[in-house]
Design a protein around this motif. Structure first.
Motif, PDB file in Angstrom:
ATOM      1  N   SER A 194      -3.873  20.079   8.991  1.00 26.49           N
ATOM      2  CA  SER A 194      -4.298  19.256  10.291  1.00 26.49           C
ATOM      3  C   SER A 194      -3.788  19.682  11.507  1.00 26.49           C
ATOM      4  O   SER A 194      -2.582  19.914  11.618  1.00 26.49           O
ATOM      5  CB  SER A 194      -4.226  17.706   9.981  1.00 26.49           C
ATOM      6  OG  SER A 194      -4.914  17.560   8.756  1.00 26.49           O
ATOM      7  N   GLY A 195      -4.697  19.774  12.612  1.00 26.13           N
ATOM      8  CA  GLY A 195      -4.028  20.054  13.908  1.00 26.13           C
ATOM      9  C   GLY A 195      -4.275  21.593  14.177  1.00 26.13           C
ATOM     10  O   GLY A 195      -3.571  21.806  15.434  1.00 26.13           O
ATOM     11  N   CYS A 196      -4.508  22.546  13.255  1.00 25.78           N
ATOM     12  CA  CYS A 196      -4.241  23.714  13.519  1.00 25.78           C
ATOM     13  C   CYS A 196      -5.573  24.336  14.177  1.00 25.78           C
ATOM     14  O   CYS A 196      -5.693  25.441  14.735  1.00 25.78           O
ATOM     15  CB  CYS A 196      -4.175  24.431  12.301  1.00 25.78           C
ATOM     16  SG  CYS A 196      -5.987  24.619  11.205  1.00 25.78           S
TER      17      CYS A 196
ATOM     18  N   VAL B  88      -7.792  31.883   7.194  1.00 27.73           N
ATOM     19  CA  VAL B  88      -6.649  31.055   7.346  1.00 27.73           C
ATOM     20  C   VAL B  88      -6.154  30.971   8.655  1.00 27.73           C
ATOM     21  O   VAL B  88      -6.005  31.741   9.438  1.00 27.73           O
ATOM     22  CB  VAL B  88      -5.690  31.491   6.461  1.00 27.73           C
ATOM     23  CG1 VAL B  88      -4.348  30.541   6.787  1.00 27.73           C
ATOM     24  CG2 VAL B  88      -5.954  31.594   5.053  1.00 27.73           C
ATOM     25  N   MET B  89      -6.245  29.688   9.218  1.00 33.23           N
ATOM     26  CA  MET B  89      -6.016  29.085  10.696  1.00 33.23           C
ATOM     27  C   MET B  89      -4.640  28.700  11.033  1.00 33.23           C
ATOM     28  O   MET B  89      -4.345  27.744  10.254  1.00 33.23           O
ATOM     29  CB  MET B  89      -7.234  28.284  11.286  1.00 33.23           C
ATOM     30  CG  MET B  89      -7.119  28.481  12.742  1.00 33.23           C
ATOM     31  SD  MET B  89      -8.947  27.781  13.410  1.00 33.23           S
ATOM     32  CE  MET B  89      -8.574  27.707  15.028  1.00 33.23           C
ATOM     33  N   TYR B  90      -4.090  28.947  12.113  1.00 32.12           N
ATOM     34  CA  TYR B  90      -2.505  28.371  12.400  1.00 32.12           C
ATOM     35  C   TYR B  90      -2.494  28.350  13.804  1.00 32.12           C
ATOM     36  O   TYR B  90      -2.816  29.280  14.508  1.00 32.12           O
ATOM     37  CB  TYR B  90      -1.491  29.009  11.870  1.00 32.12           C
ATOM     38  CG  TYR B  90      -0.111  28.526  12.296  1.00 32.12           C
ATOM     39  CD1 TYR B  90       0.115  27.443  11.358  1.00 32.12           C
ATOM     40  CD2 TYR B  90       0.525  28.985  13.066  1.00 32.12           C
ATOM     41  CE1 TYR B  90       1.465  26.719  11.514  1.00 32.12           C
ATOM     42  CE2 TYR B  90       1.861  28.291  13.409  1.00 32.12           C
ATOM     43  CZ  TYR B  90       2.159  27.222  12.794  1.00 32.12           C
ATOM     44  OH  TYR B  90       3.359  26.493  12.927  1.00 32.12           O
ATOM     45  N   LEU B  91      -2.380  27.275  14.417  1.00 29.88           N
ATOM     46  CA  LEU B  91      -2.488  26.952  15.914  1.00 29.88           C
ATOM     47  C   LEU B  91      -3.089  27.697  16.501  1.00 29.88           C
ATOM     48  O   LEU B  91      -2.990  28.402  17.564  1.00 29.88           O
ATOM     49  CB  LEU B  91      -0.744  27.539  16.233  1.00 29.88           C
ATOM     50  CG  LEU B  91      -0.304  27.016  17.546  1.00 29.88           C
ATOM     51  CD1 LEU B  91      -0.133  25.293  17.512  1.00 29.88           C
ATOM     52  CD2 LEU B  91       1.352  27.371  17.530  1.00 29.88           C
ATOM     53  N   GLY B  92      -4.640  27.582  16.431  1.00 35.97           N
ATOM     54  CA  GLY B  92      -5.614  27.918  17.090  1.00 35.97           C
ATOM     55  C   GLY B  92      -6.020  29.406  17.034  1.00 35.97           C
ATOM     56  O   GLY B  92      -7.062  29.721  17.741  1.00 35.97           O
TER      57      GLY B  92
ATOM     58  N   PRO C 187       2.544  29.759  -9.041  1.00 37.30           N
ATOM     59  CA  PRO C 187       3.809  30.066  -9.845  1.00 37.30           C
ATOM     60  C   PRO C 187       4.800  29.915  -8.856  1.00 37.30           C
ATOM     61  O   PRO C 187       4.754  30.022  -7.644  1.00 37.30           O
ATOM     62  CB  PRO C 187       3.346  31.610 -10.008  1.00 37.30           C
ATOM     63  CG  PRO C 187       2.374  32.018  -9.160  1.00 37.30           C
ATOM     64  CD  PRO C 187       1.599  30.728  -9.146  1.00 37.30           C
ATOM     65  N   GLY C 188       6.258  29.809  -9.355  1.00 42.10           N
ATOM     66  CA  GLY C 188       7.095  29.665  -8.593  1.00 42.10           C
ATOM     67  C   GLY C 188       7.345  28.264  -7.744  1.00 42.10           C
ATOM     68  O   GLY C 188       6.525  27.232  -8.061  1.00 42.10           O
ATOM     69  N   ASP C 189       8.515  28.079  -7.010  1.00 43.60           N
ATOM     70  CA  ASP C 189       8.632  26.846  -6.302  1.00 43.60           C
ATOM     71  C   ASP C 189       7.866  26.613  -5.124  1.00 43.60           C
ATOM     72  O   ASP C 189       7.417  27.709  -4.492  1.00 43.60           O
ATOM     73  CB  ASP C 189      10.086  26.669  -5.978  1.00 43.60           C
ATOM     74  CG  ASP C 189      11.150  26.672  -7.031  1.00 43.60           C
ATOM     75  OD1 ASP C 189      10.743  26.222  -8.145  1.00 43.60           O
ATOM     76  OD2 ASP C 189      11.958  27.339  -6.905  1.00 43.60           O
ATOM     77  N   PRO C 190       7.394  25.452  -4.694  1.00 42.79           N
ATOM     78  CA  PRO C 190       6.647  25.163  -3.404  1.00 42.79           C
ATOM     79  C   PRO C 190       7.540  25.573  -2.402  1.00 42.79           C
ATOM     80  O   PRO C 190       8.825  25.360  -2.260  1.00 42.79           O
ATOM     81  CB  PRO C 190       6.356  23.712  -3.530  1.00 42.79           C
ATOM     82  CG  PRO C 190       6.599  23.040  -4.856  1.00 42.79           C
ATOM     83  CD  PRO C 190       7.471  24.029  -5.643  1.00 42.79           C
ATOM     84  N   VAL C 191       6.857  26.045  -1.427  1.00 40.61           N
ATOM     85  CA  VAL C 191       7.449  26.359  -0.084  1.00 40.61           C
ATOM     86  C   VAL C 191       7.292  25.358   0.712  1.00 40.61           C
ATOM     87  O   VAL C 191       6.202  24.882   1.235  1.00 40.61           O
ATOM     88  CB  VAL C 191       6.644  27.761   0.499  1.00 40.61           C
ATOM     89  CG1 VAL C 191       7.417  28.095   1.935  1.00 40.61           C
ATOM     90  CG2 VAL C 191       6.927  29.122  -0.245  1.00 40.61           C
ATOM     91  N   VAL C 192       8.302  24.665   1.328  1.00 42.30           N
ATOM     92  CA  VAL C 192       8.554  23.456   2.229  1.00 42.30           C
ATOM     93  C   VAL C 192       8.744  23.983   3.597  1.00 42.30           C
ATOM     94  O   VAL C 192       9.603  24.654   3.962  1.00 42.30           O
ATOM     95  CB  VAL C 192       9.319  22.594   1.659  1.00 42.30           C
ATOM     96  CG1 VAL C 192       9.320  21.205   2.760  1.00 42.30           C
ATOM     97  CG2 VAL C 192       9.177  21.953   0.438  1.00 42.30           C
ATOM     98  N   LEU C 193       7.583  24.104   4.404  1.00 42.03           N
ATOM     99  CA  LEU C 193       7.705  24.394   5.634  1.00 42.03           C
ATOM    100  C   LEU C 193       8.339  23.314   6.616  1.00 42.03           C
ATOM    101  O   LEU C 193       8.073  22.081   6.416  1.00 42.03           O
ATOM    102  CB  LEU C 193       6.415  24.569   6.393  1.00 42.03           C
ATOM    103  CG  LEU C 193       5.508  25.515   5.746  1.00 42.03           C
ATOM    104  CD1 LEU C 193       4.067  25.700   6.272  1.00 42.03           C
ATOM    105  CD2 LEU C 193       6.019  27.045   5.695  1.00 42.03           C
ATOM    106  N   THR C 194       9.244  23.867   7.513  1.00 44.68           N
ATOM    107  CA  THR C 194      10.019  22.911   8.232  1.00 44.68           C
ATOM    108  C   THR C 194       9.052  22.307   9.406  1.00 44.68           C
ATOM    109  O   THR C 194       8.567  23.324  10.091  1.00 44.68           O
ATOM    110  CB  THR C 194      11.507  23.442   8.601  1.00 44.68           C
ATOM    111  OG1 THR C 194      11.052  24.541   9.592  1.00 44.68           O
ATOM    112  CG2 THR C 194      12.323  23.841   7.401  1.00 44.68           C
ATOM    113  N   GLY C 195       9.303  21.120   9.961  1.00 44.39           N
ATOM    114  CA  GLY C 195       8.799  20.553  11.125  1.00 44.39           C
ATOM    115  C   GLY C 195       7.165  20.624  10.997  1.00 44.39           C
ATOM    116  O   GLY C 195       6.558  21.002  10.029  1.00 44.39           O
ATOM    117  N   GLU C 196       6.565  20.251  12.358  1.00 46.81           N
ATOM    118  CA  GLU C 196       5.193  20.097  12.188  1.00 46.81           C
ATOM    119  C   GLU C 196       4.705  21.531  13.312  1.00 46.81           C
ATOM    120  O   GLU C 196       5.537  22.142  13.894  1.00 46.81           O
ATOM    121  CB  GLU C 196       4.769  18.828  13.241  1.00 46.81           C
ATOM    122  CG  GLU C 196       5.211  17.646  12.576  1.00 46.81           C
ATOM    123  CD  GLU C 196       4.302  17.394  11.187  1.00 46.81           C
ATOM    124  OE1 GLU C 196       3.066  17.642  11.141  1.00 46.81           O
ATOM    125  OE2 GLU C 196       5.020  16.712  10.151  1.00 46.81           O
ATOM    126  N   PRO C 197       3.310  21.728  12.897  1.00 44.28           N
ATOM    127  CA  PRO C 197       2.870  22.895  13.625  1.00 44.28           C
ATOM    128  C   PRO C 197       3.125  22.493  15.439  1.00 44.28           C
ATOM    129  O   PRO C 197       3.288  21.483  15.626  1.00 44.28           O
ATOM    130  CB  PRO C 197       1.394  22.795  13.489  1.00 44.28           C
ATOM    131  CG  PRO C 197       1.216  22.313  12.237  1.00 44.28           C
ATOM    132  CD  PRO C 197       2.160  21.174  12.187  1.00 44.28           C
TER     133      PRO C 197
END
Length: 328
Positions: free
Chosen positions: A49-51, A225-229, A260-270
């Motif tokens: 959301s917000g990307c 895949v969209m990130y920050l516009g 597979p593997g551990d979830p990647v937890v992204l720090t902070g908001e976009p």
């Protein structure tokens, strides 16, 4: 050498900005996007959301004029006069996330589906056309639904009415913004199967806007895949989702139930789209940079300072990531 067919819908160098608050810099909601959708193709536009993905979808529909760049349909640039947009919206229809919000509670199902025909001055058999659209959307026999109101329907039935309202004008492409987000799991599968059937039977193209990569896997031919516009990774859905190259795509995939593997937890908001970082716009949250892998690959400084080129819209496998490109 054969030339590729002209895309049905195309964004070329698209930028959409919104005025900043209290004298701050403008928000670059869509910040240089190239995206093609071919006839009969389903493309998933994925991101948090917000990307910027909904703003991009609204711009492709002509609802938000771009600050620069252009939208083309059938090889012709989109015009923004009222008459041109009205003609365009017969060919490109929107399906919204919340069917309850899309349907007027005071209108019957028949009136909800017939509304587009009336707006566009349809001169044919309205009743037969509405019935056909409801039937195509999986509401059979259609006459049984004509006089019902939205509150008398299940969530899945309401979404089918919204889809019928889009189909009634026989568009060539639909833009579906989170089309199953408000539905329970059993109904989600039915609606996705319906969209796939419509592509097969009618040759319908679709842009499906979603935060859910699992949905993209089930329905799309291609994913962006969209990130920050900006689109940061794109390609055939199986290629991108089985071997993601961008750290952001990897993080989104890691939280799926069967990943597979551990979830990647992204720090902070976009980051705020009025203050896009220098270098790679994902670097402040990037797990590859934080772990030292980018440093070991010799690209850490580039990640922080060197902006990446805009990916082209042609659909081949592409990634906007210094580390991923260094690994090739």
């Amino acid at each position: 050498m054969t030339t590729a067919p002209t895309p049905l819908l195309s964004a070329q160098g698209l930028h959409v900005t919104f005025p900043g608050r209290h004298g701050t810099a403008p928000a670059r909601a869509v910040d240089g996007v190239e995206l093609d959708i071919r006839a009969g193709e389903i493309v998933a536009l994925v991101g948090e959301s917000g990307c910027g993905k909904t703003t991009l979808a609204r711009s492709l529909l002509g609802l938000v004029p771009p600050a620069s760049g252009r939208v083309s349909f059938g090889g012709k640039p989109l015009e923004y006069s009222s008459r041109a947009l009205k003609a365009y919206r017969r060919r490109v229809q929107l399906v919204l996330q919340d069917p309850s919000g899309s349907l007027n509670p005071r209108h019957t199902v028949y009136d909800a589906v017939a509304e587009g025909l009336r707006i566009h001055g349809y001169a044919g058999d309205e009743r037969a056309t509405v019935a056909q659209a409801l039937s195509r959307a999986g509401l059979r026999p259609p006459e049984r639904f004509f006089l019902r109101y939205p509150h008398e329907l299940s969530g899945g039935q309401r979404q089918r009415v919204v889809i019928a309202g889009a189909l009634v004008l026989e568009p060539e492409l639909i833009v579906a913004d989170e089309p199953v987000a408000s539905l329970d799991a059993s109904v989600r599968g039915e609606i996705l199967a319906l969209l796939l059937r419509l592509r097969t039977e009618l040759g319908l193209s679709a842009l499906v806007v979603t935060h859910d990569l699992g949905l993209a896997w089930n329905i799309a031919d291609r994913v962006a895949v969209m990130y920050l516009g900006r689109i940061v990774e794109t390609g055939d859905v199986e290629q991108v989702l089985t071997a993601p190259r961008h750290p952001y795509t990897q993080a989104l995939l890691s939280v799926l139930p069967d990943a597979p593997g551990d979830p990647v937890v992204l720090t902070g908001e976009p980051p705020d789209p009025s203050r896009i970082p220098t270098g790679c716009r994902f670097h402040a949250r990037c797990q590859i940079l934080a772990s030292g892998e980018a440093e070991r690959a010799g690209v850490a400084e580039a990640c922080r300072s060197r902006e990446l080129k805009v990916l082209d819209g042609g659909g081949g496998a592409q990634v906007a990531c210094h580390w991923a490109r260094a690994a090739v």
